[in-house]
Design a protein around this motif. Structure first.
Motif, PDB file in Angstrom:
ATOM      1  N   LEU A 140       0.873  -1.220   0.003  1.00  0.00           N
ATOM      2  CA  LEU A 140       0.195  -0.129   0.060  1.00  0.00           C
ATOM      3  C   LEU A 140       1.095   1.257  -0.123  1.00  0.00           C
ATOM      4  N   ALA A 141       2.102   1.244   0.697  1.00  0.00           N
ATOM      5  CA  ALA A 141       2.780   2.313   0.778  1.00  0.00           C
ATOM      6  C   ALA A 141       3.362   2.772  -0.482  1.00  0.00           C
ATOM      7  N   GLU A 142       3.700   1.758  -1.176  1.00  0.00           N
ATOM      8  CA  GLU A 142       4.280   1.964  -2.394  1.00  0.00           C
ATOM      9  C   GLU A 142       3.387   2.589  -3.394  1.00  0.00           C
ATOM     10  N   PRO A 150       0.979   7.831  11.525  1.00  0.00           N
ATOM     11  CA  PRO A 150       1.834   7.188  12.524  1.00  0.00           C
ATOM     12  C   PRO A 150       1.673   5.551  12.457  1.00  0.00           C
ATOM     13  N   ALA A 151       0.530   5.051  12.484  1.00  0.00           N
ATOM     14  CA  ALA A 151       0.385   3.742  12.503  1.00  0.00           C
ATOM     15  C   ALA A 151       0.842   2.985  11.274  1.00  0.00           C
ATOM     16  N   PHE A 152       0.733   3.888   9.870  1.00  0.00           N
ATOM     17  CA  PHE A 152       1.190   3.278   8.794  1.00  0.00           C
ATOM     18  C   PHE A 152       2.515   2.838   8.731  1.00  0.00           C
ATOM     19  N   LYS A 153       3.626   4.102   9.127  1.00  0.00           N
ATOM     20  CA  LYS A 153       4.864   4.371   9.425  1.00  0.00           C
ATOM     21  C   LYS A 153       5.352   3.203  10.458  1.00  0.00           C
ATOM     22  N   PRO A 198      -3.650   4.671  19.716  1.00  0.00           N
ATOM     23  CA  PRO A 198      -5.255   4.216  20.093  1.00  0.00           C
ATOM     24  C   PRO A 198      -5.541   3.041  18.994  1.00  0.00           C
ATOM     25  N   LYS A 199      -6.440   2.155  19.624  1.00  0.00           N
ATOM     26  CA  LYS A 199      -6.716   0.915  18.617  1.00  0.00           C
ATOM     27  C   LYS A 199      -7.325   1.190  17.418  1.00  0.00           C
ATOM     28  N   LYS A 200      -8.083   2.035  17.250  1.00  0.00           N
ATOM     29  CA  LYS A 200      -8.752   2.422  15.980  1.00  0.00           C
ATOM     30  C   LYS A 200      -7.636   2.872  14.738  1.00  0.00           C
ATOM     31  N   GLU A 201      -6.559   3.451  15.443  1.00  0.00           N
ATOM     32  CA  GLU A 201      -5.613   4.234  14.520  1.00  0.00           C
ATOM     33  C   GLU A 201      -4.909   3.090  14.215  1.00  0.00           C
ATOM     34  N   VAL A 202      -4.326   1.848  14.811  1.00  0.00           N
ATOM     35  CA  VAL A 202      -3.575   0.799  14.811  1.00  0.00           C
ATOM     36  C   VAL A 202      -4.498  -0.085  13.569  1.00  0.00           C
TER      37      VAL A 202
END
Length: 309
Positions: free
Chosen positions: A72-74, A83-86, A100-104
């Motif tokens: 996905l990042a590509e 932050p969660a993606f990184k 937070p759980k929702k962000e993760v």
């Protein structure tokens, strides 16, 4: 009560929790009992992560997302600003555990984007066939709790309809629910992304979009139970504050009802955690279980065995 605890739930130690469950099931299923509940009303709901299978140090779907997020990042480098993606791309479990759980779970749900439902289930099933827990010596699918699988079967034998109500992605859990728990896909309720119908080669297909539809946690679990089941459960099982609304909703109805928390207090056979696990903390529920009428099942004391051999 006739003591039949030795005849069922063999992976459970004899004690108050096991006796209470057996007594409850006997009362609500015995015709002529003052607590008899008709089969149509015997609805049992279970959380999945940390209630039916191991969720520590991260929920299984987060590890699945770790394997998928690089793709996905590509495609969209701007995702790295989140932050969660990184953290996922860096394999930074410590940072993930602090969010937070929702962000993760956002990256976990984003891994669905662009796939048809069938493609996603196939991808998830293939990953689960080989993916292993990072510290316990087994496949993730071998992390199902044997006593809970036994309890699900016991309830169904006595006319209950069992549902999973999870914060995890609904399609991810549906990929394994029948095999692990004998729960069919239509009895799995979970977080979902939006979808659209497209025509491919003259045939309609359902494609998942990178937009969150419902994050099935806390009060949203109650909303989705009403939407997808249409009956208030009489039996509920969870393991975190994310399940508290579901447990209290179950207990708030008329007639006989039962709700349980699984307390992870067995560092030898699994893990010991509650308040300190931000992704699935048990704080309010633990402090107020007695006041709310929620029972506590101790993994250490109430279960003879945690996992299948």
């Amino acid at each position: 009560m006739t003591d039949k605890t030795s005849e069922c739930l063999e992976c459970w130690n004899d004690g108050p929790a096991k006796s209470a469950i057996v007594d409850f099931v006997e009362r609500v299923t015995r015709e002529g009992s003052a607590d008899y509940v008709a089969p149509d009303e015997r609805i049992a709901v279970f959380d999945n992560d940390g209630t039916l299978w191991c969720e520590y140090p991260m929920q299984v779907q987060v590890f699945f997302a770790l394997a998928q997020v690089r793709r996905l990042a590509e495609q969209d480098p701007a995702l790295l600003e989140k932050p969660a993606f990184k953290a996922m791309l860096d394999g930074d479990l410590k940072t993930l555990a602090s969010l937070p759980k929702k962000e993760v779970f956002e990256p976990a749900f984003a891994t669905h984007a662009g796939m048809t439902v069938d493609e996603f289930r196939q991808t998830a099933a293939q990953w689960l066939d080989e993916a292993r827990h990072p510290s316990l010596d087994y496949l993730f699918v071998q992390g199902a709790y044997l006593p809970q699988c036994e309890l699900l079967t016991y309830l169904r034998v006595h006319g209950f309809k069992t549902y999973i109500v999870t914060g995890g992605g609904v399609e991810f859990v549906r990929a394994v629910a029948q095999e692990l728990y004998d729960i069919p896909p239509e009895q799995v309720i979970g977080s979902s992304t939006r979808m659209k119908v497209e025509t491919v080669d003259g045939h309609p297909v359902l494609r998942k979009l990178p937009e969150l539809g419902s994050f099935d946690d806390r009060e949203e679990k109650v909303v989705n139970i009403a939407l997808h089941i249409g009956r208030r459960p009489i039996f509920a099982f969870g393991n975190s504050d994310g399940d508290l609304a579901m447990l209290r909703y179950t207990l708030a109805g008329a007639g006989p009802r039962m709700a349980w928390y699984l307390h992870h207090d067995d560092a030898d056979r699994e893990f010991a955690y509650d308040r300190d696990f931000k992704l699935s903390a048990l704080i309010e529920g633990l402090d107020n279980a007695a006041e709310y009428g929620i029972g506590i099942v101790s993994m250490k004391n109430d279960w003879k065995q945690v996992f299948a051999d």
